[in-house]
Design a protein around this motif. Structure first.
Motif, PDB file in Angstrom:
ATOM      1  N   LEU A   6       0.822  -1.215   0.000  1.00  0.00           N
ATOM      2  CA  LEU A   6       0.000   0.000   0.000  1.00  0.00           C
ATOM      3  C   LEU A   6       0.856   1.266   0.000  1.00  0.00           C
ATOM      4  O   LEU A   6       0.511   2.246  -0.654  1.00  0.00           O
ATOM      5  CB  LEU A   6      -0.955   0.005   1.191  1.00  0.00           C
ATOM      6  CG  LEU A   6      -2.142  -0.949   1.089  1.00  0.00           C
ATOM      7  CD1 LEU A   6      -2.929  -0.955   2.390  1.00  0.00           C
ATOM      8  CD2 LEU A   6      -3.032  -0.589  -0.086  1.00  0.00           C
ATOM      9  N   LEU A   9       2.042   1.721  -3.534  1.00  0.00           N
ATOM     10  CA  LEU A   9       0.955   2.115  -4.423  1.00  0.00           C
ATOM     11  C   LEU A   9       0.362   3.488  -4.071  1.00  0.00           C
ATOM     12  O   LEU A   9      -0.364   4.063  -4.880  1.00  0.00           O
ATOM     13  CB  LEU A   9      -0.158   1.068  -4.402  1.00  0.00           C
ATOM     14  CG  LEU A   9       0.158  -0.270  -5.056  1.00  0.00           C
ATOM     15  CD1 LEU A   9      -0.968  -1.253  -4.805  1.00  0.00           C
ATOM     16  CD2 LEU A   9       0.411  -0.091  -6.542  1.00  0.00           C
ATOM     17  N   LEU A  13      -2.542   5.720  -5.947  1.00  0.00           N
ATOM     18  CA  LEU A  13      -3.896   5.659  -5.405  1.00  0.00           C
ATOM     19  C   LEU A  13      -4.399   7.015  -4.917  1.00  0.00           C
ATOM     20  O   LEU A  13      -5.585   7.305  -5.002  1.00  0.00           O
ATOM     21  CB  LEU A  13      -3.965   4.652  -4.252  1.00  0.00           C
ATOM     22  CG  LEU A  13      -3.690   3.192  -4.611  1.00  0.00           C
ATOM     23  CD1 LEU A  13      -3.615   2.347  -3.344  1.00  0.00           C
ATOM     24  CD2 LEU A  13      -4.757   2.662  -5.559  1.00  0.00           C
ATOM     25  N   THR A  14      -3.498   7.824  -4.397  1.00  0.00           N
ATOM     26  CA  THR A  14      -3.919   9.063  -3.730  1.00  0.00           C
ATOM     27  C   THR A  14      -3.552  10.326  -4.508  1.00  0.00           C
ATOM     28  O   THR A  14      -3.674  11.425  -3.970  1.00  0.00           O
ATOM     29  CB  THR A  14      -3.316   9.145  -2.310  1.00  0.00           C
ATOM     30  OG1 THR A  14      -1.895   9.248  -2.420  1.00  0.00           O
ATOM     31  CG2 THR A  14      -3.687   7.938  -1.468  1.00  0.00           C
ATOM     32  N   THR A  22      -4.907  11.900   2.127  1.00  0.00           N
ATOM     33  CA  THR A  22      -3.687  11.122   1.904  1.00  0.00           C
ATOM     34  C   THR A  22      -2.987  10.834   3.226  1.00  0.00           C
ATOM     35  O   THR A  22      -2.544   9.709   3.464  1.00  0.00           O
ATOM     36  CB  THR A  22      -2.743  11.870   0.935  1.00  0.00           C
ATOM     37  OG1 THR A  22      -3.441  12.079  -0.296  1.00  0.00           O
ATOM     38  CG2 THR A  22      -1.480  11.087   0.675  1.00  0.00           C
TER      39      THR A  22
END
Length: 178
Positions: A6, A9, A13-14, A22
């Motif tokens: 995570l 990524l 993703l953010t 975030t």
């Protein structure tokens, strides 16, 4: 490993998210790294049962799973969804979950005069990342007294539920209340 994935990524993703969202999102992989410190080789459950349970199994593997997956991952995810769809103040649920957990680890270290599984990441990750997320939610306008109260009460309630479970387990194993 999911926590590291995570984090890797996260920029993808953010990318279109606010800084407050975030900063709150990063608390999930940070919490996963914390859980690795706690639960690798079943350290936390065994330590908790030895200290708080006084040798009795007051936290089972099932209880640990429920606490950490729906109780942490689920709560942080819900907090993020609410913050993204409504008011960023909902992110304070995730923020206070991290900060209250750090405080619990510190208190436990003082009470038992030593390290407990999770203390290192609580201090090294939860305190700075939790404080940063708290500041970002505040800057974004979500830090109203109501949302601070909701976040703090939710985090304390989750930790209190764990203690109530432990108390019931101790009572059933001893045959009387503690």
């Amino acid at each position: 490993m999911a926590g590291l994935l995570l984090l890797l990524l996260m920029p993808l993703l953010t990318a279109s998210w606010s800084t407050a969202l975030t900063a709150t999102f990063v608390l999930l992989p940070v919490y996963m790294l914390h859980q690795y410190e706690e639960h690798d080789h079943d350290r936390f459950r065994l330590f908790f049962n030895a200290t708080i349970g006084k040798g009795k199994e007051v936290l089972s593997p099932t209880a640990v799973f429920i606490i950490n997956v729906p109780g942490v991952w689920g709560v942080i995810t819900l907090s993020l969804y609410l913050a993204a769809a409504g008011n960023v103040g909902w992110a304070l649920i995730a923020v206070y979950l991290v900060l209250v957990n750090a405080l619990v680890h510190v208190i436990h270290a003082f009470v038992f005069r030593g390290y407990n599984p999770g203390l290192g990441t609580a201090l090294a990750l939860f305190v700075p990342f939790g404080a940063y997320a708290l500041r970002q939610v505040q800057i974004a306008g979500g830090g109203t007294p109501m949302f601070h109260a909701i976040g703090l009460v939710a985090a304390i309630a989750i930790h209190a539920a764990i203690l109530l479970h432990v108390r019931r387990q101790l009572k059933s194993k001893r045959g009387y209340g503690i």
